[in-house]
Design a protein around this motif. Structure first.
Motif, PDB file in Angstrom:
ATOM      1  N   ASP A  70       0.826  -1.194   0.000  1.00 20.90           N
ATOM      2  CA  ASP A  70       0.000   0.000   0.000  1.00 20.90           C
ATOM      3  C   ASP A  70       0.867   1.255   0.000  1.00 20.90           C
ATOM      4  O   ASP A  70       2.086   1.184  -0.152  1.00 20.90           O
ATOM      5  CB  ASP A  70      -0.943  -0.018   1.202  1.00 20.90           C
ATOM      6  N   GLU A  71       0.248   2.407   0.197  1.00 20.53           N
ATOM      7  CA  GLU A  71       0.988   3.669   0.169  1.00 20.53           C
ATOM      8  C   GLU A  71       1.981   3.752   1.320  1.00 20.53           C
ATOM      9  O   GLU A  71       3.061   4.333   1.176  1.00 20.53           O
ATOM     10  CB  GLU A  71       0.025   4.863   0.210  1.00 20.53           C
ATOM     11  N   ARG A  72       1.638   3.190   2.477  1.00 18.60           N
ATOM     12  CA  ARG A  72       2.575   3.179   3.597  1.00 18.60           C
ATOM     13  C   ARG A  72       3.822   2.386   3.237  1.00 18.60           C
ATOM     14  O   ARG A  72       4.946   2.807   3.524  1.00 18.60           O
ATOM     15  CB  ARG A  72       1.903   2.577   4.837  1.00 18.60           C
ATOM     16  N   THR A  73       3.643   1.234   2.602  1.00 16.57           N
ATOM     17  CA  THR A  73       4.789   0.411   2.209  1.00 16.57           C
ATOM     18  C   THR A  73       5.656   1.152   1.200  1.00 16.57           C
ATOM     19  O   THR A  73       6.887   1.099   1.266  1.00 16.57           O
ATOM     20  CB  THR A  73       4.307  -0.923   1.625  1.00 16.57           C
ATOM     21  N   ARG A  74       5.026   1.832   0.269  1.00 18.59           N
ATOM     22  CA  ARG A  74       5.777   2.617  -0.709  1.00 18.59           C
ATOM     23  C   ARG A  74       6.579   3.717  -0.012  1.00 18.59           C
ATOM     24  O   ARG A  74       7.761   3.926  -0.330  1.00 18.59           O
ATOM     25  CB  ARG A  74       4.827   3.232  -1.737  1.00 18.59           C
ATOM     26  N   ALA A  75       5.973   4.413   0.952  1.00 18.30           N
ATOM     27  CA  ALA A  75       6.666   5.482   1.660  1.00 18.30           C
ATOM     28  C   ALA A  75       7.862   4.944   2.447  1.00 18.30           C
ATOM     29  O   ALA A  75       8.945   5.557   2.450  1.00 18.30           O
ATOM     30  CB  ALA A  75       5.699   6.203   2.591  1.00 18.30           C
ATOM     31  N   VAL A  76       7.687   3.807   3.107  1.00 24.47           N
ATOM     32  CA  VAL A  76       8.790   3.214   3.870  1.00 24.47           C
ATOM     33  C   VAL A  76       9.891   2.741   2.924  1.00 24.47           C
ATOM     34  O   VAL A  76      11.080   2.885   3.211  1.00 24.47           O
ATOM     35  CB  VAL A  76       8.276   2.069   4.759  1.00 24.47           C
ATOM     36  N   THR A  77       9.517   2.193   1.778  1.00 22.61           N
ATOM     37  CA  THR A  77      10.508   1.760   0.789  1.00 22.61           C
ATOM     38  C   THR A  77      11.321   2.946   0.298  1.00 22.61           C
ATOM     39  O   THR A  77      12.557   2.859   0.153  1.00 22.61           O
ATOM     40  CB  THR A  77       9.824   1.058  -0.385  1.00 22.61           C
ATOM     41  N   ILE A  78      10.682   4.067   0.044  1.00 23.94           N
ATOM     42  CA  ILE A  78      11.395   5.275  -0.372  1.00 23.94           C
ATOM     43  C   ILE A  78      12.365   5.729   0.719  1.00 23.94           C
ATOM     44  O   ILE A  78      13.529   6.064   0.443  1.00 23.94           O
ATOM     45  CB  ILE A  78      10.397   6.398  -0.712  1.00 23.94           C
ATOM     46  N   ALA A  79      11.915   5.730   1.969  1.00 22.50           N
ATOM     47  CA  ALA A  79      12.790   6.123   3.071  1.00 22.50           C
ATOM     48  C   ALA A  79      13.996   5.198   3.159  1.00 22.50           C
ATOM     49  O   ALA A  79      15.135   5.655   3.354  1.00 22.50           O
ATOM     50  CB  ALA A  79      12.008   6.109   4.381  1.00 22.50           C
TER      51      ALA A  79
END
Length: 265
Positions: free
Chosen positions: A209-218
């Motif tokens: 989801d969007e949370r996983t995408r944000a953590v992956t970017i970080a």
């Protein structure tokens, strides 16, 4: 106010601080960029009561070190976030603001003199407070999606090579299976579990989801900065696996072979 470090060049006391809540000493060191036009503007802002923000230190582009808040106190630099299941990052950390205009104002590489001061001050802080390497973090690590500083140009690899922080050689970019927004299943859950095992605030739901995408970017900004796209390619996954294995107390055994599940499912 008395400087906590012999590396301090000047004092600019900020009114924006309080007592640490339930923690007598810091256990994390958080790196930020100022995201403003210049260092003086950032200093003025953090010294205004109405801003409600501060940090313990600010490092100018020429390497000058300014202290704003005593290390014993709780500076207001991190906001909402978590790391390794711990919240109230402000009470648990020391914050360093590094002068850089940031992604919104002409993000650029950090000058050598500034990096040298970050290294020297960082080593001084972690040495005095026994902060473990894996708790030397970027603001984006503890607040993925909400913050992106200090960004992909921050020299984490160079700092770690000199003894500050935790880092491994990123796996080179290649082909192979990858996961992104909208994917789901056991391999996604395994990837999320690995991120959580390292410290990121994410649940292994199995949905990218969007949370996983944000953590992956970080994660990519810190540990695989050559390509920051929020996609869990094999370079990202292998770098994460390698990073977990390099911890003094590795959680990989408890993960039950997560990387294998990602590759074979």
């Amino acid at each position: 106010m008395i400087a906590d470090s012999g590396l301090v060049d000047g004092l600019r006391p900020s009114p924006n601080f309080g007592e640490r809540r339930g923690h007598s000493r810091p256990e994390m060191l958080i790196m930020h960029y100022t995201g403003m036009a210049d260092g003086e503007s950032a200093l003025r802002w953090m010294c205004m009561e109405r801003s409600q923000v501060s940090s313990h230190y600010l490092i100018q582009e020429d390497g000058g070190v300014v202290q704003l808040v005593c290390e014993a106190d709780r500076a207001w630099h991190a906001g909402a976030g978590d790391w390794r299941g711990r919240d109230d990052i402000n009470s648990r950390s020391i914050g360093i603001e590094i002068v850089n205009p940031g992604h919104e104002h002409g993000y650029r590489a950090y000058p050598p003199a500034q990096v040298a001061s970050v290294l020297a001050l960082g080593l001084d802080i972690v040495g005095r407070h026994a902060i473990p390497p894996e708790n030397v973090l970027g603001h984006s690590d503890v607040a993925p999606g909400r913050k992106q500083d200090p960004g992909e140009l921050f020299p984490w690899a160079d700092l770690a090579a000199a003894g500050l922080g935790h880092f491994v050689r990123p796996e080179r970019l290649s082909g192979g299976r990858f996961f992104g927004r909208g994917d789901s299943g056991e391999p996604v859950a395994a990837f999320q579990s690995m991120l959580a095992a390292y410290g990121y605030g994410i649940d292994p739901t199995g949905d990218f989801d969007e949370r996983t995408r944000a953590v992956t970017i970080a994660f990519q900004q810190h540990f695989r900065p050559c390509k920051v796209d929020g996609i869990a390619d094999m370079s990202t996954i292998t770098t994460l696996y390698r990073l977990l294995g390099a911890l003094a107390s590795s959680p990989l055994a408890a993960q039950g072979g997560s990387r294998g599940a990602i590759r074979t499912a």
